[in-house]
Design an enzyme around this catalytic site. Sequence first.
Site, PDB file in Angstrom:
ATOM      1  NE  ARG A 258      -2.799   3.131   2.145  1.00 19.61           N
ATOM      2  CZ  ARG A 258      -2.392   4.940   3.328  1.00 19.61           C
ATOM      3  NH1 ARG A 258      -0.728   4.870   3.273  1.00 19.61           N
ATOM      4  NH2 ARG A 258      -2.837   5.358   3.674  1.00 19.61           N
ATOM      5  CG  ASP A 260       1.530   7.876   3.221  1.00 22.32           C
ATOM      6  OD1 ASP A 260       0.029   7.469   3.652  1.00 22.32           O
ATOM      7  OD2 ASP A 260       2.148   8.475   3.274  1.00 22.32           O
ATOM      8  CD  GLU A 297      -3.571   8.117   1.766  1.00 24.18           C
ATOM      9  OE1 GLU A 297      -4.241   8.336   2.844  1.00 24.18           O
ATOM     10  OE2 GLU A 297      -2.044   7.880   1.956  1.00 24.18           O
ATOM     11  CD  GLN A 392     -10.670   9.605   7.055  1.00 24.91           C
ATOM     12  OE1 GLN A 392     -10.780  10.459   8.110  1.00 24.91           O
ATOM     13  NE2 GLN A 392      -9.656   9.386   6.110  1.00 24.91           N
TER      14      GLN A 392
END
Length: 612
Positions: A258, A260, A297, A392
């Site tokens: 993933r 960033d 992302e 979040q």
Amino acid sequence: MDIRTRTTGINFINNKTTTINIWAPQAEKIEVQCGKFTISLNKDDFGNWTGFTDLIKAGDLYWVIIDGHKRIPDPASLGQPEGVHGPSSAIDLHYEWTDDSWQNPSLRDYIFYELHTGTYTADGNFHGIINQLDYLVELGITAIEIMPVAAFPGERNWGYDGVFPYAVQWSYGGAAGLQQLVDKCHQKGLAVVLDVVYNHLGPEGNYLTEFGPYFTDKYKTPWGAAVNYDDRYSDGVRKFVTENVLMWFRDFHVDALRLDAVHAIKDFSAIHILQDIRRETDRLIKQTGRMHYLIAESDLNDPRYISGLSENGLGMHAQWTDEFHHALRVSAGEPKTGYYSDFMGIEHLAKAYRDAYVYTGMYSSERARKFGRETTGHPGSQFIIFSQNHDQTGNRMLGSRSGTLYSYEMQKLLAGAVMLSPFLPMLFMGEEYGETNPFLYFVSHTDPELVENVRSGRKQEFAAMHLEGEAPDPQDPVTMQQSRLNWCLLKEKHHQVMLLFYQAIIALRKRHAQIHSDEKELTRCIALKELNCLLLERSTTGSSELIFCLMNFSVEIQQISIPVSIKLAGVIFNSAAQIWGGPGDLSAARQPEHQQISIQPESFIVYQANYV
């Protein structure tokens, strides 16, 4: 570039000979000091300093000496046992793998579970995660996503302040510990996703500038100068990054990365660095036969990031999608402050179900401009959604989780909204049983001025969100301790029921082809704005059968009219059922008359149905 073995830094051949390769194009002299020995390196035309030696053994500590006087760690260090300012450790990445039969699942079968190594268990390391793998398998998870493990200052950090991209954080268990974790995951049938950061390095212990122009002042990022992907000498920087990608896949058997905040990667080269990364990944896949995925992302709502190389896309297989989260949270009652101010709740949630992005070319008030592009032609399996994640949750001033922000019933509704979508679902550690401990932002820097800058920066960020009060001190060890999961909660009945609920809704997704399908073009959604309710249809190509879902985000019982084109065949899930700790089923157990259904507040019902 040779992808069969790692060539950057110090590497071992047959446990004897050591190869050394350090990129420092502007240095006049490079040496490696190991104990009493000093090895001089030779420079080629591209700034690579290389050498061979049998004096360095696995486990030895060493320094790189630049121009005869600067003694600093290796930028491609595989381990920093004495911290980011200490010597590097020579590590042999050879590992006796037991996962020869492992097959990385199709990305559409991923059910992600994001976790932070330091706070997931009391152990705070890879061994602690290994002890919880059976729990994750029973939950129904198919892939764990580990927040960054690249070496950072101290022992407390989210991981986004990493300064040695190749070195696995020593306090977590180092390289060998990560390899063992991946091997154990594969034995249990779990894929492993690793979060990596190629848009910046942390502020403390970043010695890359001592070796060469790793950064450029051409562009600015939220973290300062941008990584140099397209300025002078950028070839060496690009190689440093692409080989890092290959190392995680090849030497650690990681299944997906993933990447960033790729929107903060500044690269105007004819071939973008992400395209280079995809090409090198494809080469490795062809060579080994093992599948690997690249997940971005990005907050740009630009499908070019997930478009194929043949379409001049940037080649990422999938991306995180924050806008689904924002629309979902506003539907659930989140105050419209900060970035939530751009979202209209249930109407935007319906759009997110259809398009993945909410803003697809419309005017954004927060940005004061038109924003985004449509995702036509991109399947749902290219978008990862969630009701909470590390950002979040942790970027709230008090690190508040859904377990403290929402009612028990709303927590279940949020989970259902994610699991019933055509997108790839992700859980954030602990949400499956309603964890109430916060997930706060924490660091362990050693520079007092830097610590104060971090504190003041957090205060300014929360002021922009119009939040009052004092944020927890990121530097205080208690801040991280408060962020650890409280597994003792599973001794309490309502947390046990929540866990069983999550197991059931995950199993429901796996069991029904219509829910598991990533055909987002066949996802139909109607927002009932006045009722704060949503109707969701999930179907698959070539079948008249469908899954019909009702979601009530209001705090009142609602009477919902069912479209005349749909005939309900029976309830297969009701979040309000007493078995899930809910207030009970109202009328969904039988075929409703006159196409009317009563639904409990903050709940969802799932029907099998047919088109008529």
